[in-house]
Motif scaffolding. Structure first.
Motif, PDB file in Angstrom:
ATOM      1  N   VAL A  92      22.996 -16.914  -2.373  1.00 34.83           N
ATOM      2  CA  VAL A  92      23.450 -15.548  -2.642  1.00 34.83           C
ATOM      3  C   VAL A  92      23.996 -14.973  -1.341  1.00 34.83           C
ATOM      4  O   VAL A  92      23.323 -14.980  -0.301  1.00 34.83           O
ATOM      5  N   HIS A  93      25.217 -14.471  -1.398  1.00 39.87           N
ATOM      6  CA  HIS A  93      25.905 -13.948  -0.220  1.00 39.87           C
ATOM      7  C   HIS A  93      26.305 -12.505  -0.465  1.00 39.87           C
ATOM      8  O   HIS A  93      26.875 -12.176  -1.504  1.00 39.87           O
ATOM      9  N   ILE A  94      26.019 -11.624   0.497  1.00 39.80           N
ATOM     10  CA  ILE A  94      26.333 -10.200   0.366  1.00 39.80           C
ATOM     11  C   ILE A  94      27.709  -9.915   0.954  1.00 39.80           C
ATOM     12  O   ILE A  94      28.000 -10.272   2.098  1.00 39.80           O
ATOM     13  N   SER A  95      28.547  -9.255   0.161  1.00 38.48           N
ATOM     14  CA  SER A  95      29.869  -8.862   0.630  1.00 38.48           C
ATOM     15  C   SER A  95      30.044  -7.357   0.463  1.00 38.48           C
ATOM     16  O   SER A  95      29.057  -6.612   0.410  1.00 38.48           O
ATOM     17  N   THR A  96      31.276  -6.881   0.382  1.00 30.74           N
ATOM     18  CA  THR A  96      31.543  -5.463   0.552  1.00 30.74           C
ATOM     19  C   THR A  96      32.709  -4.955  -0.290  1.00 30.74           C
ATOM     20  O   THR A  96      33.603  -5.728  -0.667  1.00 30.74           O
ATOM     21  N   ASP A  97      32.711  -3.658  -0.533  1.00 33.20           N
ATOM     22  CA  ASP A  97      33.831  -3.006  -1.202  1.00 33.20           C
ATOM     23  C   ASP A  97      35.088  -2.987  -0.333  1.00 33.20           C
ATOM     24  O   ASP A  97      36.188  -2.732  -0.820  1.00 33.20           O
ATOM     25  N   TYR A  98      34.958  -3.264   0.956  1.00 34.91           N
ATOM     26  CA  TYR A  98      36.105  -3.230   1.873  1.00 34.91           C
ATOM     27  C   TYR A  98      37.106  -4.349   1.613  1.00 34.91           C
ATOM     28  O   TYR A  98      38.161  -4.381   2.256  1.00 34.91           O
ATOM     29  N   VAL A  99      36.808  -5.261   0.694  1.00 37.61           N
ATOM     30  CA  VAL A  99      37.814  -6.274   0.343  1.00 37.61           C
ATOM     31  C   VAL A  99      38.910  -5.677  -0.533  1.00 37.61           C
ATOM     32  O   VAL A  99      39.937  -6.327  -0.760  1.00 37.61           O
ATOM     33  N   PHE A 100      38.723  -4.435  -1.006  1.00 41.13           N
ATOM     34  CA  PHE A 100      39.732  -3.758  -1.818  1.00 41.13           C
ATOM     35  C   PHE A 100      40.491  -2.736  -0.972  1.00 41.13           C
ATOM     36  O   PHE A 100      40.043  -2.342   0.109  1.00 41.13           O
ATOM     37  N   ASP A 101      41.632  -2.287  -1.503  1.00 40.38           N
ATOM     38  CA  ASP A 101      42.459  -1.339  -0.756  1.00 40.38           C
ATOM     39  C   ASP A 101      42.094   0.120  -1.004  1.00 40.38           C
ATOM     40  O   ASP A 101      42.647   1.018  -0.376  1.00 40.38           O
ATOM     41  N   GLY A 102      41.178   0.384  -1.938  1.00 41.21           N
ATOM     42  CA  GLY A 102      40.741   1.744  -2.188  1.00 41.21           C
ATOM     43  C   GLY A 102      41.745   2.603  -2.925  1.00 41.21           C
ATOM     44  O   GLY A 102      41.632   3.831  -2.924  1.00 41.21           O
ATOM     45  N   ALA A 103      42.711   1.970  -3.583  1.00 39.68           N
ATOM     46  CA  ALA A 103      43.719   2.743  -4.307  1.00 39.68           C
ATOM     47  C   ALA A 103      43.188   3.206  -5.661  1.00 39.68           C
ATOM     48  O   ALA A 103      42.315   2.575  -6.258  1.00 39.68           O
ATOM     49  N   GLY A 104      43.738   4.315  -6.148  1.00 46.91           N
ATOM     50  CA  GLY A 104      43.390   4.804  -7.477  1.00 46.91           C
ATOM     51  C   GLY A 104      42.060   5.522  -7.506  1.00 46.91           C
ATOM     52  O   GLY A 104      41.466   5.839  -6.477  1.00 46.91           O
ATOM     53  N   ASP A 105      41.576   5.757  -8.734  1.00 53.50           N
ATOM     54  CA  ASP A 105      40.309   6.463  -8.902  1.00 53.50           C
ATOM     55  C   ASP A 105      39.412   5.797  -9.948  1.00 53.50           C
ATOM     56  O   ASP A 105      38.465   6.409 -10.441  1.00 53.50           O
ATOM     57  N   GLN A 106      39.727   4.544 -10.279  1.00 49.30           N
ATOM     58  CA  GLN A 106      38.926   3.811 -11.252  1.00 49.30           C
ATOM     59  C   GLN A 106      38.039   2.779 -10.544  1.00 49.30           C
ATOM     60  O   GLN A 106      38.405   2.259  -9.488  1.00 49.30           O
ATOM     61  N   PRO A 107      36.888   2.465 -11.113  1.00 47.64           N
ATOM     62  CA  PRO A 107      36.015   1.461 -10.502  1.00 47.64           C
ATOM     63  C   PRO A 107      36.694   0.085 -10.468  1.00 47.64           C
ATOM     64  O   PRO A 107      37.352  -0.311 -11.433  1.00 47.64           O
ATOM     65  N   PHE A 108      36.513  -0.620  -9.370  1.00 46.55           N
ATOM     66  CA  PHE A 108      37.072  -1.958  -9.236  1.00 46.55           C
ATOM     67  C   PHE A 108      36.167  -2.981  -9.923  1.00 46.55           C
ATOM     68  O   PHE A 108      34.993  -3.108  -9.562  1.00 46.55           O
ATOM     69  N   PRO A 109      36.677  -3.750 -10.886  1.00 45.23           N
ATOM     70  CA  PRO A 109      35.885  -4.851 -11.451  1.00 45.23           C
ATOM     71  C   PRO A 109      35.888  -6.028 -10.478  1.00 45.23           C
ATOM     72  O   PRO A 109      36.749  -6.111  -9.584  1.00 45.23           O
ATOM     73  N   PRO A 110      34.946  -6.953 -10.623  1.00 47.44           N
ATOM     74  CA  PRO A 110      34.871  -8.076  -9.686  1.00 47.44           C
ATOM     75  C   PRO A 110      36.131  -8.927  -9.611  1.00 47.44           C
ATOM     76  O   PRO A 110      36.404  -9.523  -8.560  1.00 47.44           O
ATOM     77  N   ASP A 111      36.898  -8.997 -10.692  1.00 41.60           N
ATOM     78  CA  ASP A 111      38.085  -9.844 -10.689  1.00 41.60           C
ATOM     79  C   ASP A 111      39.353  -9.099 -10.282  1.00 41.60           C
ATOM     80  O   ASP A 111      40.462  -9.634 -10.389  1.00 41.60           O
ATOM     81  N   HIS A 112      39.220  -7.870  -9.799  1.00 36.32           N
ATOM     82  CA  HIS A 112      40.389  -7.117  -9.360  1.00 36.32           C
ATOM     83  C   HIS A 112      40.986  -7.777  -8.114  1.00 36.32           C
ATOM     84  O   HIS A 112      40.245  -8.249  -7.248  1.00 36.32           O
ATOM     85  N   PRO A 113      42.309  -7.811  -7.994  1.00 38.08           N
ATOM     86  CA  PRO A 113      42.932  -8.401  -6.797  1.00 38.08           C
ATOM     87  C   PRO A 113      42.435  -7.724  -5.518  1.00 38.08           C
ATOM     88  O   PRO A 113      42.312  -6.505  -5.452  1.00 38.08           O
ATOM     89  N   THR A 114      42.155  -8.525  -4.510  1.00 39.19           N
ATOM     90  CA  THR A 114      41.688  -8.010  -3.234  1.00 39.19           C
ATOM     91  C   THR A 114      42.873  -7.679  -2.331  1.00 39.19           C
ATOM     92  O   THR A 114      43.922  -8.314  -2.409  1.00 39.19           O
TER      93      THR A 114
END
Length: 282
Positions: A92-114
């Motif tokens: 089990v490896h801990i990662s971060t929301d910082y892999v996303f660009d923070g665009a929009g206002d909807q929650p990012f699903p795990p399969d969203h493009p990074t």
């Protein structure tokens, strides 16, 4: 025996509390800047499961030390995952929301493009890619806005500043889910057990506290629960420049956690527990 990479960090500290039989190792035994030491330690100890709770987390400094951040956050977990795959044990490896660009206002699903905005996010994405490519039974747990009674974090900073100031300015246009480190630790242990029982549950998951809120809103709740009279004034991110860009939208879709019987933790309850532990609750 569960092997935990990390010893003094927020999540590692909570893992040591929740799983006292786990072996938590620090830099003296496994320096993540030297990924081969992590790989070799796993093969030497032959644990029944591995959790990586260690990382390079100084987001602004990573802009100047991207090579080091990438060794620690990218190459080291890749080496761990390769060793875990060789032993056929879950990782089990801990990662971060910082892999996303923070665009929009909807929650990012795990399969969203990074699309990381900075060096820290890029380094963590390298780790995710390496762990996935290793081919073992792995779960990557992306989380956000971690807080606890240990180490440096937003809650402790607000308590320190709020005790000496009448007003604080805090950004209000970054939205996410504050996440208690203890709940992250519990989730990691649950996922490790789940991977042992059902390896097909391997994949990328999101785990963040609920409900989503701004940093300013989080600060106000800290002051309220701690009984501090310090007022919080909203400001936009543009008025608080930092070397590294922060994602404005850190909302994460955590619905797939139900595969492990997990739900989003209530961060207000977690905050109350942390303040009690710190002796700071009103």
């Amino acid at each position: 025996m569960i092997l935990v990479f990390g010893q003094t960090g927020q999540v590692a500290t909570e893992l040591a509390r929740l799983a006292p039989d786990a072996l938590c190792v620090g830099r003296d035994r496994a320096d993540l800047a030297d990924p081969d030491t992590c790989h070799d330690l796993i093969l030497d100890l032959a644990p029944s499961g591995i959790i990586n709770a260690a990382a390079y987390t100084v987001v602004d400094r990573a802009e100047e030390e991207e090579a080091l951040a990438t060794r620690i956050n990218g190459a080291a977990p890749t080496a761990m995952a390769l060793a875990a795959a060789r032993l056929a044990v879950p990782f089990v490896h801990i990662s971060t929301d910082y892999v996303f660009d923070g665009a929009g206002d909807q929650p990012f699903p795990p399969d969203h493009p990074t699309a990381p905005l900075g060096a820290y996010g890029r380094s963590k994405l390298v780790g995710e890619q390496g762990v996935t490519a290793a081919g073992g039974t792995t779960a990557i747990l992306r989380t956000s806005w971690v807080f606890s009674a240990h180490g440096g974090n937003f809650v402790k900073t607000m308590l320190r500043l709020g005790a000496t100031r009448d007003t604080l300015t805090v950004v209000a246009d970054q939205i996410g889910g504050p996440t208690p480190a203890r709940d992250i630790a519990r989730a990691c242990l649950t996922m490790l057990d789940g991977l042992r029982a059902s390896p097909e549950r391997a994949g990328i998951y999101h785990f963040a506290g609920s409900p989503d809120i701004s940093w300013a809103g989080f600060a106000r709740e800290i002051m309220a629960q701690a009984g501090l009279p310090c007022a919080v004034k909203d400001i936009p991110t543009i008025d608080y420049p930092t070397p590294a860009r922060r994602p404005l939208n850190s909302r994460m879709d955590c619905t797939t956690l139900d595969r492990f019987g997990l739900t989003r933790p209530n961060w207000r309850e977690g905050l109350a527990d942390v303040l009690t532990e710190l002796g700071a609750r009103s």
